[in-house]
Design a protein around this motif. Structure first.
Motif, mmCIF file in Angstrom:
data_model
loop_
_atom_site.group_PDB
_atom_site.id
_atom_site.type_symbol
_atom_site.label_atom_id
_atom_site.label_comp_id
_atom_site.label_asym_id
_atom_site.label_seq_id
_atom_site.Cartn_x
_atom_site.Cartn_y
_atom_site.Cartn_z
ATOM 1 N N LEU A 8 12.902 10.826 -1.579
ATOM 2 C CA LEU A 8 13.784 9.976 -2.374
ATOM 3 C C LEU A 8 15.118 10.642 -2.690
ATOM 4 C CD1 LEU A 8 11.123 8.517 -4.819
ATOM 5 C CD2 LEU A 8 12.144 7.392 -2.846
ATOM 6 N N ILE A 9 15.195 11.960 -2.617
ATOM 7 C CA ILE A 9 16.448 12.651 -2.921
ATOM 8 C C ILE A 9 17.339 12.716 -1.685
ATOM 9 C CG2 ILE A 9 17.498 14.773 -3.813
ATOM 10 C CD1 ILE A 9 15.752 13.273 -5.833
ATOM 11 N N THR A 10 16.769 13.174 -0.573
ATOM 12 C CA THR A 10 17.572 13.362 0.648
ATOM 13 C C THR A 10 17.623 12.113 1.508
ATOM 14 O OG1 THR A 10 15.678 14.164 1.933
ATOM 15 C CG2 THR A 10 16.944 15.800 0.678
ATOM 16 N N GLU A 11 16.794 11.093 1.183
ATOM 17 C CA GLU A 11 16.710 9.851 1.959
ATOM 18 C C GLU A 11 16.157 10.080 3.371
ATOM 19 O OE1 GLU A 11 17.128 6.901 0.749
ATOM 20 O OE2 GLU A 11 17.792 7.589 -1.201
ATOM 21 N N GLN A 12 15.547 11.225 3.622
ATOM 22 C CA GLN A 12 14.908 11.451 4.927
ATOM 23 C C GLN A 12 13.616 10.626 5.006
ATOM 24 O OE1 GLN A 12 14.966 15.932 4.639
ATOM 25 N NE2 GLN A 12 15.302 15.716 6.820
ATOM 26 N N LYS A 13 13.302 10.206 6.227
ATOM 27 C CA LYS A 13 12.071 9.435 6.426
ATOM 28 C C LYS A 13 11.351 9.964 7.658
ATOM 29 C CE LYS A 13 13.542 5.031 4.361
ATOM 30 N NZ LYS A 13 13.726 3.591 4.590
ATOM 31 N N VAL A 14 10.009 9.887 7.596
ATOM 32 C CA VAL A 14 9.205 10.242 8.759
ATOM 33 C C VAL A 14 8.111 9.173 8.916
ATOM 34 C CG1 VAL A 14 7.678 11.736 7.402
ATOM 35 C CG2 VAL A 14 7.868 12.077 9.869
ATOM 36 N N ARG A 15 7.877 8.761 10.155
ATOM 37 C CA ARG A 15 6.895 7.696 10.428
ATOM 38 C C ARG A 15 5.644 8.320 11.051
ATOM 39 N NH1 ARG A 15 6.921 2.097 11.317
ATOM 40 N NH2 ARG A 15 9.178 2.052 10.951
ATOM 41 N N ILE A 16 4.505 7.950 10.503
ATOM 42 C CA ILE A 16 3.211 8.383 11.051
ATOM 43 C C ILE A 16 2.518 7.145 11.600
ATOM 44 C CG2 ILE A 16 0.988 9.440 10.526
ATOM 45 C CD1 ILE A 16 2.380 10.895 8.198
ATOM 46 N N LYS A 17 2.277 7.121 12.920
ATOM 47 C CA LYS A 17 1.646 5.960 13.563
ATOM 48 C C LYS A 17 0.136 6.164 13.589
ATOM 49 C CE LYS A 17 5.508 4.400 16.347
ATOM 50 N NZ LYS A 17 5.916 3.858 17.653
ATOM 51 N N CYS A 18 -0.575 5.259 12.910
ATOM 52 C CA CYS A 18 -2.041 5.372 12.848
ATOM 53 C C CYS A 18 -2.748 4.470 13.877
ATOM 54 C CB CYS A 18 -2.530 5.018 11.449
ATOM 55 S SG CYS A 18 -1.841 6.103 10.184
ATOM 56 N N LYS A 19 -2.061 3.418 14.318
ATOM 57 C CA LYS A 19 -2.588 2.482 15.316
ATOM 58 C C LYS A 19 -3.845 1.752 14.834
ATOM 59 C CE LYS A 19 -0.645 4.995 19.209
ATOM 60 N NZ LYS A 19 -0.873 5.647 20.499
ATOM 61 N N GLU A 20 -4.059 1.773 13.529
ATOM 62 C CA GLU A 20 -5.130 1.008 12.899
ATOM 63 C C GLU A 20 -4.600 0.505 11.564
ATOM 64 O OE1 GLU A 20 -9.294 2.402 13.069
ATOM 65 O OE2 GLU A 20 -8.442 4.237 13.952
ATOM 66 N N LEU A 21 -5.325 -0.433 11.001
ATOM 67 C CA LEU A 21 -4.914 -0.980 9.716
ATOM 68 C C LEU A 21 -4.992 0.104 8.641
ATOM 69 C CD1 LEU A 21 -4.168 -3.362 7.879
ATOM 70 C CD2 LEU A 21 -6.632 -3.807 7.626
ATOM 71 N N VAL A 22 -3.868 0.303 7.973
ATOM 72 C CA VAL A 22 -3.828 1.275 6.878
ATOM 73 C C VAL A 22 -4.252 0.551 5.605
ATOM 74 C CG1 VAL A 22 -2.353 2.778 5.494
ATOM 75 C CG2 VAL A 22 -2.015 2.633 7.975
ATOM 76 N N LYS A 23 -5.349 1.065 4.975
ATOM 77 C CA LYS A 23 -5.893 0.382 3.806
ATOM 78 C C LYS A 23 -5.423 1.011 2.500
ATOM 79 C CE LYS A 23 -10.036 -1.309 4.123
ATOM 80 N NZ LYS A 23 -11.519 -1.385 4.219
ATOM 81 N N SER A 27 4.403 -2.195 8.831
ATOM 82 C CA SER A 27 3.805 -2.912 9.979
ATOM 83 C C SER A 27 2.284 -2.806 9.971
ATOM 84 C CB SER A 27 4.358 -2.373 11.308
ATOM 85 O OG SER A 27 5.748 -2.548 11.360
ATOM 86 N N MET A 28 1.721 -2.631 8.825
ATOM 87 C CA MET A 28 0.273 -2.628 8.593
ATOM 88 C C MET A 28 -0.437 -1.415 9.198
ATOM 89 S SD MET A 28 0.045 -5.374 6.813
ATOM 90 C CE MET A 28 -1.654 -5.907 6.728
ATOM 91 N N THR A 29 0.130 -0.803 10.223
ATOM 92 C CA THR A 29 -0.566 0.309 10.895
ATOM 93 C C THR A 29 0.201 1.622 10.825
ATOM 94 O OG1 THR A 29 0.468 -0.256 13.003
ATOM 95 C CG2 THR A 29 -1.681 -1.253 12.529
ATOM 96 N N ASP A 30 1.395 1.603 10.287
ATOM 97 C CA ASP A 30 2.186 2.837 10.203
ATOM 98 C C ASP A 30 2.347 3.260 8.750
ATOM 99 O OD1 ASP A 30 2.440 2.530 12.876
ATOM 100 O OD2 ASP A 30 4.574 1.995 12.867
ATOM 101 N N VAL A 31 2.557 4.558 8.572
ATOM 102 C CA VAL A 31 2.858 5.090 7.243
ATOM 103 C C VAL A 31 4.216 5.780 7.322
ATOM 104 C CG1 VAL A 31 2.205 6.748 5.438
ATOM 105 C CG2 VAL A 31 0.445 5.382 6.600
ATOM 106 N N ILE A 32 5.098 5.427 6.399
ATOM 107 C CA ILE A 32 6.422 6.071 6.333
ATOM 108 C C ILE A 32 6.478 6.890 5.053
ATOM 109 C CG2 ILE A 32 8.906 5.689 6.057
ATOM 110 C CD1 ILE A 32 8.632 3.239 7.832
ATOM 111 N N VAL A 33 6.819 8.162 5.217
ATOM 112 C CA VAL A 33 7.001 9.048 4.062
ATOM 113 C C VAL A 33 8.504 9.214 3.867
ATOM 114 C CG1 VAL A 33 6.494 11.280 3.019
ATOM 115 C CG2 VAL A 33 4.858 10.242 4.615
ATOM 116 N N GLN A 34 8.964 8.916 2.659
ATOM 117 C CA GLN A 34 10.401 8.935 2.351
ATOM 118 C C GLN A 34 10.666 9.981 1.263
ATOM 119 O OE1 GLN A 34 11.800 5.195 0.894
ATOM 120 N NE2 GLN A 34 13.837 5.946 0.377
ATOM 121 N N VAL A 68 0.877 -1.174 0.000
ATOM 122 C CA VAL A 68 0.000 0.000 0.000
ATOM 123 C C VAL A 68 0.909 1.218 0.000
ATOM 124 C CG1 VAL A 68 -1.777 1.271 1.257
ATOM 125 C CG2 VAL A 68 -1.794 -1.239 1.238
ATOM 126 N N HIS A 69 0.843 1.993 -1.075
ATOM 127 C CA HIS A 69 1.808 3.086 -1.182
ATOM 128 C C HIS A 69 1.276 4.174 -2.099
ATOM 129 C CE1 HIS A 69 3.752 1.402 -5.081
ATOM 130 N NE2 HIS A 69 2.536 0.925 -4.922
#
Length: 1169
Positions: free
Chosen positions: A318-333, A309-316, A296-297
């Protein structure tokens, strides 16, 4: 996530437990009173194992895979080997409920209804421990240090390896909530050991090793019978009375159902290091599932968002290779991303996020809106102000508040949708349908625009940056590219699964498929390289590729398409491709090709990239020439070829453009003289001479000087040939050149002479100067080489060079410490100033070095030098003043020489009377300033000592008193103090014998005369002997006005008749003096002597009245009685009359100093000099 059944089987009895061999190849099931061994790959029953007499409740495999254990209702535990052989059996008092191997030490824990035992191969017996309640489940921590026991009364007991209880956890439900299954999280990334607990209070809970609960209990709504972690601890499997296995996150969030069954599930396990799950049921069913976790992307330009992990969203980024994690605590569809927007679909809502700032590198998201509704959709798209939901054939446009604004119904299933940009609220969507239609939809319009219709279903779409071209991948894996405006198929390529246009270049796209990445520029052939995955974006030289579950940015050099453009001389298009990313070598090739194609603008940009200043200067010079009106492209291209090293091609172009001279310059600059001669042929002799000269220059530069000299001589460049020969010291070659040159060629001959001098061959230099008649240089040569005899001989023949010879000669003498000769040479050269300065320096040095005799001599020479200069009327007065001053200093230093020797040296060379007279003379002369080097202390000290010794006690006392007031050296202190005391015992008067007599007025003068060295009565100056410093019996007289020196001498020489003498004068002559000696005593001078009358003077006068004689007095004088100091002009001669003819006086003919001597009686010998 979806579960795919791999295989299924059914046992005859209930399956209570199962265990995987650690390598995952075998599955052990507890079914009835047997163990069943299955092959996990296809579900084949390998072998049933019989050993228990009653139902087998539990089974566990050791971590090392060497043995496994089973426990049964028959109260026994059997240890089996991996070869399926039973090797050991032990029993408990009650039925065995669960068994578990320590993952580190392989210690086996076996639990019954009333106790639990710990056994290891090293032990002879099982160590057993009582339990307060029935143990239903057990689990070891990852490090094997602790064992958790789940009990029927709702208590969890955590024991150490020795069975001692460390922690006790009591569940709120107590015995109403039996703990039916427990399991430690196997993840190595967790900081703490986490225990998952499932009880029949229908709760799922998590605890730390310390017993502290993590979070709250999670309600299950069924009785759980089994709990199991995935190998890495990211998910939990849970099954029980609901007849299905559910997948949970490690935090207890339910994600979905793995598989539904017809009866209770007593056991479920995950195959080690895989996504396979096996389930055992009450009715004996064994089901083996593969879990497939779909990706799912979402992607927009350089931002990629994906589910983790089915419940988190990671935004990457692609140029700087920075990443940020958004925890939803529910199934991301579903996930959608566009510019600064991010939409995440959860089971019951959609969250819309926005960036904190407009910074392209900002990675901080915050919630903008929530749409709390359950949506069913296949695809999700987000825009600036809307979300687009796709459900099969239908598209819905919703605002961020959840209001449906627009809906589109398609003719066929929607296979692909993409936002292609636009103003906020009016974005365009690119939609591909299964029937081959491709549509463009604007979110603010109800009408869909059909871009084109093709025969095959659409799988992937992309539009070029300028919206002019459309790339489609169909279901036949063909990439088709269309012109949007004409609907024309431009080209197609096979083996494609995804396609993307380059966002920075209109004519470039890439597509992936079959394990290859294909890059196509314009209509050129495809360039391939290996690449696994799907292309999802193409930005500059970066291709974004999705492989498995990870997105990566691949740097792809654009060399191949660039060279395709270069082959067709499309330089500007090649430059655009190069800007996307090529190597430095590619940039240089582009620059060279553009330069040869005379595409200077592109060449300049390319050379700027590689920082090649040399070619940039060439391009700038060509552009300047073009501005001035030059249009000859052949000439420009020739310059380019010459810079590139293509010299022959450049020469041909130079010749074709009528600039043969440039070709010649190029060859000579490159030292390609043979090519230059070939190019020149039998041309202009001047050109040939110039070529030889340049070849000689080159020979010199490459350190071939002899060859260079020969070439220079043949080219007539004698100056350069001489310079090289001279610099290398080749005298023979210089002689040869000098003798071959004509005397009219002065410059080369002068150079030869210069090098002859430099190389210490003055003879050849002289020969050369004579050849050209340069006498002045010849004189300088003799002077520089100190060949003075030759110089003097030349000076005799040519007097005009006298100064050029004698001045350097004098300077050389002075530098050689031959100062007196130098002074004479300066004088001879007419350099009076230098002569005087040399003498002054000599005098000063003599005084400083206490050589007072030398100082006296030099001062006398200085005075005579001044007298010589005084012949010039302009300097007469000044020089005569200096003459008298230097004469006075010469007398002082001559006298002080004796004083200095007396005070400094241990032995005296003078009589006491002489030292006495000298010290008196100096004291009388030093009435004003004391000259440098003369010590008044030494003079007074000498006077005091000699006065005391000769009986001049008054004078001695006066000298000692004077010394008391002066600063005296320490070596004199004692002597002075003693002398000052002892002189007090002497009478206070001077010896009469020492008193000086004035021979003019016969007055006795005091020893200490305030007037100086003159008579206190008549003021007549005393004349002192130059040796003893006694007062000589001489009286100076002056000539009457009008009488010249020559006349006076002639009158004296007349010798008027005198009284008859008894004896005659005896005259003795020598080289330096004349002496008259009187052997017998003469009568006293008669009273009739006219000179005696002239001696009279007026008594008491303060002014000195000189003795002035007339002609008659002069005639009356005898030449024997007169001494004459014959000074050179402009001085007048000095005349002295001896008043004691009995005593002889000798006078030096040079310095006119007199010395008194006593001869035989009756003889006096005056010397007139």
């Amino acid at each position: 996530m979806r579960a795919v059944l791999t295989w299924r089987d059914k046992a005859e009895q209930c399956v209570y437990d199962l265990a995987f061999k650690p390598d995952g190849t075998q599955l052990i099931l507890a079914a009835g009173n047997r163990l069943l061994v299955y092959d996990t790959s296809d579900g084949t029953l390998l072998q049933p194992l019989k050993g228990h007499k009653d139902t087998v409740y539990c089974v566990a495999y050791a971590k090392d895979g060497k043995r496994f254990a089973s426990g049964s209702a028959d109260k026994s535990v059997i240890i089996w080997t991996s070869k399926l052989e039973g090797i050991l059996k032990y029993t408990h008092n009650d039925s065995i409920q669960c068994v578990s191997y320590n993952p580190v030490t392989h210690q086996l824990a076996s639990c019954s209804s009333s106790d639990f035992g710990l056994w290891s191969p090293e032990q002879k017996s099982v160590s057993k421990h009582k339990s307060s309640s029935k143990i239903t489940c057990c689990s070891w921590t990852n490090d094997g240090q602790y064992l958790a026991l789940g009990m029927f009364n709702g208590v969890i007991s955590i024991r150490n390896k020795n069975g001692e209880e460390k922690v006790k956890i009591e569940r709120p439900g107590g015995s109403l909530s039996p703990v039916w299954s427990i399991c430690w999280n196997p993840s190595r990334e967790e900081h703490n050991d986490i225990l998952a607990v499932a009880d029949w209070g229908q709760k799922l809970s998590f605890y730390q090793l310390s017993g502290k609960q993590i979070g709250k209990d999670r309600s299950l709504n069924f009785d759980p019978c089994c709990i199991s972690y995935f190998t890495k601890g990211e998910y939990i499997l849970l099954g029980g009375s609901d007849k299905q296995v559910s997948l949970f996150t490690k935090d207890g969030v339910r994600l979905g159902t793995v598989g539904e069954q017809n009866s209770w599930m007593w056991t479920c396990k995950v195959k080690p290091d895989s996504n396979y799950v096996v389930v055992g049921c009450q009715d004996g069913t064994i089901s083996f599932y593969q879990l497939i976790f779909s990706t799912v992307h979402g992607l927009y330009k350089d931002r990629y968002a994906y589910r983790d992990s089915m419940t988190d969203v990671i935004v990457q980024h692609l140029i700087t290779e920075q990443k940020v994690r958004i925890k939803c605590k529910e199934l991301v569809k579903k996930i959608a991303i566009y510019k600064n927007r991010l939409a995440i679909q959860l089971p019951e809502k959609i969250l819309i996020y926005e960036l904190y700032s407009d910074d392209s590198l900002d990675m901080r998201y915050r919630v903008k809106e929530k749409i709390v509704r359950k949506f069913e959709c296949n695809l999700l798209v987000v825009c600036a102000d809307h979300i687009i939901l796709c459900q099969e054939k239908r598209l819905q446009c919703l605002s961020f508040s959840g209001v449906k604004e627009r809906e589109w119904q398609m003719e066929s299933l929607i296979r692909y949708i993409k936002v292609i940009g636009g103003p906020p609220g009016r974005e365009g969507l690119l939609v591909g349908l299964k029937n081959g239609q491709i549509l463009k939809i604007f979110v603010d319009s109800l009408f869909a625009i059909v871009l084109l219709k093709q025969a095959t279903a659409v799988r992937c779409l992309d539009m070029s940056a300028s919206r002019n071209k459309l790339a489609v991948v169909d279901e036949n894996d063909t990439c088709l590219v269309y012109d949007i405006h004409t609907k024309e198929l431009l080209f197609q390529e096979p083996n494609a699964n995804s396609v993307a246009w380059n966002t920075q270049c209109e004519d470039m796209l890439c597509f992936s498929g079959g394990g290859y990445l294909n890059i196509k520029a314009s209509t050129f052939p495809v360039h391939q390289q290996k690449l696994q995955g799907f292309v999802v974006g193409y930005n500059g030289s970066r291709i974004f590729c999705l492989h498995a579950f990870s997105m990566s940015a691949v740097e792809v050099p654009q060399s191949a398409p660039m060279y395709q453009y270069l082959d067709r001389k499309m330089f500007r298009e090649a430059y655009q491709i190069a800007c996307l990313g090529v190597t430095d070598t590619d940039w240089r090739e582009l620059a060279m090709e553009a330069l040869e194609g005379l595409e200077f603008e592109t060449a300049k940009k390319a050379f700027t990239r590689v920082q090649d200043l040399r070619y940039l200067e060439l391009i700038n010079s060509i552009e300047e020439r073009k501005k001035r009106g030059e249009t000859n492209n052949d000439l420009f291209l020739a310059d380019v070829f010459s810079y590139q090293g293509k010299f022959h091609e450049a020469a041909k172009l130079y010749k074709r453009s009528g600039h043969e001279n440039l070709a010649l310059d190029m060859y000579t600059d490159l030292r390609m003289f043979e090519y230059a001669k070939d190019f020149l042929g039998s041309g202009d002799p001047k050109e040939t001479k110039m070529l030889i000269t340049k070849q000689a220059d080159w020979a010199r530069n490459i350190n071939e000087p002899k060859a260079a000299v020969e070439m220079y001589i043949s080219a007539g460049e004698h100056g350069k040939a001489i310079a090289i020969s001279g610099d290398h010291g080749w005298v023979d070659m210089l002689i040869d050149i000098a003798r071959k040159l004509d005397k009219a060629e002065r410059e080369p001959l002068l150079m030869c002479a210069h090098y002859f001098k430099k190389l210490d061959n003055p003879g050849y230099a002289a020969e050369t100067y004579l050849k050209i008649g340069d006498l002045k240089s010849l004189v300088q040569l003799h002077v520089e080489t100190q060949r003075w005899d030759e110089a003097f001989a030349l000076g005799e023949k040519h007097p005009e060079f006298k100064d050029d010879i004698y001045v350097p000669y004098a300077q050389w003498l002075a530098e050689s410490d031959r100062f007196e000769e130098a002074q004479k040479a300066f004088h001879k050269a007419g350099r009076q100033g230098e002569a005087v300065r040399v003498l002054e320096q000599l005098t000063h040095n003599a005084v400083v070095e206490s050589r007072f005799n030398d100082a006296a001599y030099y001062y006398w020479m200085l005075s005579m030098q001044c007298l010589d200069i005084a012949q010039d009327p302009a300097q007469k007065d000044v020089m005569l003043g200096k003459f008298h001053h230097f004469q006075h200093l010469a007398e002082l230093y001559h006298g002080y020489h004796a004083i200095q020797r007396y005070t400094e040296e241990p032995f005296s060379f003078h009589l006491p009377e002489t030292l006495f007279n000298i010290s008196r003379f100096l004291l009388h002369s030093l009435t004003k300033d004391t000259p440098l080097g003369i010590s008044k202390v030494n003079t007074l000290f000498t006077l005091a000592k000699q006065s005391k010794a000769l009986g001049a006690y008054k004078l001695a006392r006066h000298a000692y008193d004077k010394l008391q007031g002066l600063q005296t050296p320490a070596r004199f202190q004692k002597s002075i103090e003693l002398g000052s005391l002892t002189i007090r015992s002497k009478p206070f008067h001077d010896s009469e014998e020492l008193v000086p007599l004035c021979y003019r007025c016969s007055t006795n003068n005091p020893l200490l005369n305030n007037l100086g060295n003159v008579c206190i009565n008549c003021r007549q100056p005393f004349v002192f002997s130059a040796s003893s410093y006694e007062v000589l019996h001489l009286v100076e007289f002056y000539l009457e006005e009008g009488i010249t020196d020559e006349e006076a001498v002639s009158l004296i020489d007349l010798e008027a008749p005198r009284h008859k003498r008894e004896n005659k004068w005896q005259e003795i002559a020598s080289n330096t003096s004349q002496t008259l000696r009187l052997d017998e005593t003469l009568d006293s001078l008669g009273d009739d002597d006219p000179f005696t009358a002239k001696l009279s003077f007026e008594q008491g006068g303060l002014e000195f009245v000189p003795v002035v004689v007339n002609r008659s007095v002069l005639r009356s004088m005898s030449r024997r009685d007169v001494l004459v100091k014959r000074w050179p002009p402009p001085l007048r001669w000095q005349y002295f009359r001896s008043l004691l003819p009995d005593a002889s006086i000798t006078m030096c003919p040079s310095c006119f100093q007199g010395i008194c001597g006593v001869g035989r009686a009756g003889q006096m010998s005056p010397l007139e000099g």
